[in-house]
Design a protein around this motif. Structure first.
Motif, PDB file in Angstrom:
ATOM      1  N   TYR A  10      13.074   9.678  -8.171  1.00  0.00           N
ATOM      2  CA  TYR A  10      12.192   8.448  -8.679  1.00  0.00           C
ATOM      3  C   TYR A  10      11.688   8.288  -7.017  1.00  0.00           C
ATOM      4  CZ  TYR A  10      10.506   4.121  -9.181  1.00  0.00           C
ATOM      5  OH  TYR A  10       9.832   2.451  -9.085  1.00  0.00           O
ATOM      6  N   ASP A  11      11.527   8.972  -6.121  1.00  0.00           N
ATOM      7  CA  ASP A  11      11.016   7.662  -4.786  1.00  0.00           C
ATOM      8  C   ASP A  11      10.370   9.189  -4.806  1.00  0.00           C
ATOM      9  OD1 ASP A  11      12.542   5.902  -4.256  1.00  0.00           O
ATOM     10  OD2 ASP A  11      14.434   7.262  -2.585  1.00  0.00           O
ATOM     11  N   ASN A  12      10.544  10.731  -5.184  1.00  0.00           N
ATOM     12  CA  ASN A  12       9.547  11.789  -4.756  1.00  0.00           C
ATOM     13  C   ASN A  12       8.007  11.497  -5.538  1.00  0.00           C
ATOM     14  OD1 ASN A  12       8.617  14.336  -3.279  1.00  0.00           O
ATOM     15  ND2 ASN A  12       9.168  15.023  -5.456  1.00  0.00           N
TER      16      ASN A  12
ATOM     17  N   ILE B 205       7.316   8.667  -7.479  1.00  0.00           N
ATOM     18  CA  ILE B 205       6.612   7.521  -6.684  1.00  0.00           C
ATOM     19  C   ILE B 205       6.035   8.274  -5.176  1.00  0.00           C
ATOM     20  CG2 ILE B 205       6.623   5.559  -5.644  1.00  0.00           C
ATOM     21  CD1 ILE B 205       7.150   5.187  -8.318  1.00  0.00           C
ATOM     22  N   THR B 206       6.346   8.883  -4.596  1.00  0.00           N
ATOM     23  CA  THR B 206       5.840   9.332  -3.851  1.00  0.00           C
ATOM     24  C   THR B 206       4.020  10.452  -4.199  1.00  0.00           C
ATOM     25  OG1 THR B 206       7.407   9.553  -1.837  1.00  0.00           O
ATOM     26  CG2 THR B 206       5.546  10.624  -1.361  1.00  0.00           C
ATOM     27  N   ILE B 207       4.166  10.739  -4.982  1.00  0.00           N
ATOM     28  CA  ILE B 207       3.401  11.764  -5.302  1.00  0.00           C
ATOM     29  C   ILE B 207       2.422  11.352  -6.518  1.00  0.00           C
ATOM     30  CG2 ILE B 207       2.633  13.271  -7.326  1.00  0.00           C
ATOM     31  CD1 ILE B 207       5.175  15.183  -7.070  1.00  0.00           C
ATOM     32  N   VAL B 208       2.417   9.750  -7.132  1.00  0.00           N
ATOM     33  CA  VAL B 208       1.868   9.254  -7.848  1.00  0.00           C
ATOM     34  C   VAL B 208       1.006   8.386  -6.764  1.00  0.00           C
ATOM     35  CG1 VAL B 208       1.751   7.344  -9.418  1.00  0.00           C
ATOM     36  CG2 VAL B 208       3.423   9.019  -9.643  1.00  0.00           C
ATOM     37  N   ARG B 209       1.684   7.853  -5.468  1.00  0.00           N
ATOM     38  CA  ARG B 209       1.066   6.674  -5.008  1.00  0.00           C
ATOM     39  C   ARG B 209      -0.468   7.328  -4.125  1.00  0.00           C
ATOM     40  NH1 ARG B 209       5.981   4.448  -2.135  1.00  0.00           N
ATOM     41  NH2 ARG B 209       5.772   6.306  -1.272  1.00  0.00           N
ATOM     42  N   SER B 210       0.255   9.123  -3.318  1.00  0.00           N
ATOM     43  CA  SER B 210      -0.974  10.529  -2.905  1.00  0.00           C
ATOM     44  C   SER B 210      -1.903   9.738  -3.924  1.00  0.00           C
ATOM     45  CB  SER B 210      -0.221  11.151  -2.594  1.00  0.00           C
ATOM     46  OG  SER B 210       0.419  11.831  -3.571  1.00  0.00           O
ATOM     47  N   ILE B 211      -1.594  10.398  -5.434  1.00  0.00           N
ATOM     48  CA  ILE B 211      -2.668  10.934  -6.136  1.00  0.00           C
ATOM     49  C   ILE B 211      -4.215   9.839  -6.877  1.00  0.00           C
ATOM     50  CG2 ILE B 211      -2.818  10.931  -9.159  1.00  0.00           C
ATOM     51  CD1 ILE B 211       0.036  12.906  -8.849  1.00  0.00           C
ATOM     52  N   SER B 212      -2.770   8.411  -6.325  1.00  0.00           N
ATOM     53  CA  SER B 212      -4.105   7.454  -6.703  1.00  0.00           C
ATOM     54  C   SER B 212      -5.511   7.690  -5.871  1.00  0.00           C
ATOM     55  CB  SER B 212      -3.071   5.980  -6.481  1.00  0.00           C
ATOM     56  OG  SER B 212      -2.293   6.224  -7.567  1.00  0.00           O
ATOM     57  N   ILE B 213      -4.959   7.727  -4.031  1.00  0.00           N
ATOM     58  CA  ILE B 213      -6.216   7.422  -3.524  1.00  0.00           C
ATOM     59  C   ILE B 213      -6.821   8.445  -3.887  1.00  0.00           C
ATOM     60  CG2 ILE B 213      -6.583   7.731  -0.865  1.00  0.00           C
ATOM     61  CD1 ILE B 213      -4.031   6.006  -0.488  1.00  0.00           C
ATOM     62  N   THR B 214      -6.429   9.488  -3.346  1.00  0.00           N
ATOM     63  CA  THR B 214      -7.026  11.361  -4.227  1.00  0.00           C
ATOM     64  C   THR B 214      -7.788  10.874  -5.140  1.00  0.00           C
ATOM     65  OG1 THR B 214      -5.411  12.462  -2.665  1.00  0.00           O
ATOM     66  CG2 THR B 214      -7.327  13.867  -4.829  1.00  0.00           C
ATOM     67  N   ALA B 215      -7.826  10.353  -6.287  1.00  0.00           N
ATOM     68  CA  ALA B 215      -8.463   9.780  -7.967  1.00  0.00           C
ATOM     69  C   ALA B 215      -9.445   9.192  -7.156  1.00  0.00           C
ATOM     70  CB  ALA B 215      -7.700   9.591  -8.699  1.00  0.00           C
TER      71      ALA B 215
END
Length: 338
Positions: free
Chosen positions: A52-54, A56-66
């Motif tokens: 779950y933590d990983n 969330i980490t991916i989604v957070r990084s995706i958010s800024i990039t997107a």
């Protein structure tokens, strides 16, 4: 014999169309499965990638990039190329942090003022491209270097942090509001990303402004003859690009809680890759918001998986560059088919 050759060509053509149309989603699934088993923990009989933590980490990084890539998507719709998005995000990061730490300003005032100031980059790009007739990529490249220097000069060549030492030898009194830090955490950063993507999708596909921007990018002369003010929409595209790149930089500040040197510049290549990968998603053959989101998912998952496999950071650029090259190949193959 001839009929068999014709049939084989048809099958090859159909396969190529399928790959160019759905290749991005297929790649995402393949990478997901590969990284799941490549990072398998035998002791716990589970994948450390699939925690779950990983995720969330991916989604957070995706958010800024997107979000930053959506800014680039607007410039791509008018057949432009805004390479200043990384510098813009970096400048916004420094601006918003300085307003908190140096001037003790409120959240709304700091965010709005940072975006407004960063619109200067869009205006300079527009002036160089529309008025001075400088090619888009060259003009944006010049502003990229310019505002990287402006950000460094503004921060005296260092980071901006809470209680940092100022020139006079005193510590800065301003603090980063906890509510602002919350914008860089889930679920708010994810919600902001989804709002940005939905807005861009609606704007580009269901408003006359978006359709006019596509028309300008497709054939500016035909658009001009149709009565569309081409220069006006090119300016609009670069202002939108600057706005969303600045928003991405503000979220970098919210996520990290400091303004680090070249923090925004690190998002340039992933954002460019995400936007160009988006061209081929579902056979669109043009810049689009949902495709850019899919591209950000692919790039974010790739980066995270490689980090978990302990691939050296300098080697990751080789793989990310290869992914971008493949995305471009699929994009132009799609255009050729259409």
């Amino acid at each position: 014999m001839k009929e068999e050759i014709v049939e084989d060509k048809k099958k090859s053509k159909s396969l190529m169309k399928f790959i160019t149309k759905w290749g991005t989603f297929i790649t995402i699934v393949i990478l997901f499965v590969f990284f799941t088993f490549a990072n398998w923990n035998s002791a716990k009989n589970s994948s450390i990638f699939l925690t779950y933590d990983n995720m969330i980490t991916i989604v957070r990084s995706i958010s800024i990039t997107a979000i930053i890539a959506i800014g680039l998507t607007y410039s791509l719709t008018v057949n432009g190329m805004d390479l200043s998005i990384g510098a813009n995000a970096n400048f916004a990061d420094f601006l918003v942090m300085s307003m908190f730490v140096w001037h003790s300003m409120g959240i709304c005032t700091s965010i709005v003022l940072s975006i407004v100031i960063c619109l200067v980059i869009g205006l300079i790009n527009s002036f160089l491209i529309v008025k001075m007739k400088i090619p888009d990529m060259v003009a944006a490249l010049s502003t990229m270097f310019m505002f990287q220097g402006v950000a460094m000069t503004y921060s005296n060549g260092g980071a901006i942090t809470e209680r940092m030492m100022m020139k006079g030898g005193k510590a800065a009194l301003g603090l980063v509001p906890p509510a602002f830090r919350g914008l860089g955490k889930e679920p708010w950063i994810i919600v902001i990303m989804l709002i940005v993507v939905i807005f861009a999708h609606f704007f580009l596909n269901y408003t006359k402004y978006g359709r006019y921007m596509y028309a300008v990018g497709g054939n500016p002369e035909a658009a001009r003859l149709s009565g569309i003010p081409v220069n006006k929409y090119r300016i609009l595209a670069y202002l939108l690009s600057a706005s969303f790149a600045a928003l991405g930089g503000i979220l970098i500040a919210a996520r990290v809680g400091t303004a680090q040197v070249n923090a925004g510049a690190a998002y340039l290549m992933p954002s460019v890759a995400a936007a160009y990968i988006g061209f081929s998603v579902a056979g669109a053959g043009k810049p689009n918001a949902l495709g850019t989101l899919a591209g950000a998912v692919l790039v974010g998952m790739l980066e995270n998986g490689l980090i978990m496999m302990s691939v050296p950071y300098y080697a990751m650029d080789i793989i990310k560059g290869a992914v971008l090259a493949i995305a471009l190949a699929l994009t132009y193959a799609t255009k050729k088919e259409t």
